[in-house]
Design an enzyme around this catalytic site. Structure first.
Site, PDB file in Angstrom:
ATOM      1  CB  SER A 122      -0.932   0.015   1.215  1.00 36.17           C
ATOM      2  OG  SER A 122      -2.107  -0.688   0.924  1.00 36.17           O
ATOM      3  CG  ASN A 214      -6.678  -2.186  -0.605  1.00 31.77           C
ATOM      4  OD1 ASN A 214      -5.626  -1.579  -0.541  1.00 31.77           O
ATOM      5  ND2 ASN A 214      -7.017  -3.097   0.290  1.00 31.77           N
TER       6      ASN A 214
END
Length: 392
Positions: A122, A214
């Site tokens: 991430s 996400n």
């Protein structure tokens, strides 16, 4: 949670790339190894902070069951010349201050080297957010644009509506969109459209409230392509990677192998997962990088090399997400009261954490070559050892 230095990891689950780490099953424990600092790799004398972080690093092996761990710190001090000025028409402004840079590298266990490439998970989001904010600075989009203005009709279903959802909401994880990796467990390669469609089978999780998803950043990757005509990977390469000389950083697309050099990566059960299809994450977590490159990137970003002051202030503004998240960055207040900025990243076989002072002069990046670390107290302890003032 979020001057170049490698951070410690928080425990993580097998669900891909979430900010809040969750403990998970871990692979077999290797023999404990002491942290080492090679004189050839350290360009400055060891400091108290170096010694403190080096002391904590082996605990990742004994308590967290990581096969290997490494950290790289970077500290900038002194200056020569004058700061440059950012030009909104260009992706990256002229050269800024020349600084004296010292680095410190340490590793514990076997299987990690300083120059290794690894999956950064991430941390990709900080790159994506930077590109979006650059496009805003160039007046090619507005953060208050709705998703529908750029991707008409795409976000519909189960109560989700792109006509009322802004780019700002995507950047700050306040869109309410479901996280597609909850369904895929972060192991199913998908196209961006497939990822979004999975999320849209679920009702929103409280639009306007912070909910790490996400899916938000997959959509931002699609917006970048719609606005520029190029993929988010191509734009990040042109605007960030090439100008900063991040020679170890790339967006691999569907390539399952890592560039050389690299070590091995292990799932929580000890399975070798070095080969992985990055489409399990896409714009939310595809990035491959190195310790030195991540230190350099966060130092440049927070040091004002990539965004004009107004846009950098927006990136660090956490009010929309109720103090929990800015735009591709999040703050972490340490036990001593110091706040550091950065991001963590996890993807099957890799956990990474970068943290920095708000001016980017001091950065730490840490990685382990497994998905999870079992002890949630290790990461804040490492950050405190690095960033908290030390008393004699």
């Amino acid at each position: 949670m979020p001057p170049l230095r490698t951070l410690l990891a928080v425990p993580v689950s097998l669900a891909l790339l979430a900010v809040a780490p969750v403990a998970s099953t871990t692979p077999p424990t290797p023999a404990p190894a002491a942290a080492t600092t090679s004189p050839a790799l350290a360009t400055a004398p060891a400091t108290d902070a170096d010694a403190a972080t080096d002391a904590i690093l082996p605990l990742l092996l004994t308590q967290g069951h990581a096969p290997a761990a490494a950290l790289l710190t970077r500290e900038e001090s002194g200056s020569a010349g004058q700061p440059g000025t950012f030009e909104a028409s260009s992706a990256v402004g002229p050269s800024v201050q020349t600084r004296t840079v010292s680095t410190h590298y340490a590793q514990a266990g076997q299987g990690i080297a300083r120059a290794d490439h690894f999956r950064a998970g991430s941390i990709t989001k900080t790159f994506i957010a930077t590109v979006v904010l650059q496009l805003a600075a160039e007046h090619r989009l507005s953060l208050d644009d709705t998703v529908d203005q750029h991707l008409p009709g795409l976000v519909r279903g189960a109560g989700n509506d792109g006509r009322t959802m802004t780019l700002r909401a995507l950047l700050t994880h306040t869109s309410g969109l479901n996280d597609f990796t909850i369904d895929t467990k972060g192991v199913v390669p998908l196209s961006p459209l497939q990822a979004v469609r999975i999320a849209l089978t679920h009702p929103p999780a409280g639009p306007g409230r912070y909910y790490y998803s996400n899916t938000d950043y997959v959509l931002l990757g699609m917006v970048i392509q719609q606005v520029t005509g190029d993929s988010y990977a191509a734009e990040a390469e042109r605007r960030i990677i090439a100008p900063l000389g991040l020679t170890g950083t790339s967006f691999p697309g569907s390539r399952i192998s890592l560039p050389s050099p690299h070590g091995r990566a292990y799932a929580a059960d000890g399975t070798d997962v070095t080969e992985l299809d990055p489409r399990v994450a896409g714009a939310a977590g595809e990035l491959v990088s190195t310790l030195a490159d991540l230190d350099r990137f966060y130092a440049a970003l927070l040091g004002g090399e990539l965004l004009p002051p107004r846009r950098l202030r927006e990136m660090l503004d956490t009010r929309t997400a109720h103090g929990l998240y800015g735009m591709g960055l999040f703050p972490e207040k340490l036990s001593c009261g110091v706040t550091v900025w950065g991001h963590n990243g996890r993807i099957n076989g890799s956990y990474v954490r970068t943290a920095a002072t708000v001016d980017g002069r001091r950065v730490l990046t840490f990685r382990v070559n497994t998905t999870a670390i079992a002890d949630p107290d290790l990461e804040p302890a490492l950050l405190a050892a690095e960033f908290c003032p030390r008393t004699s």
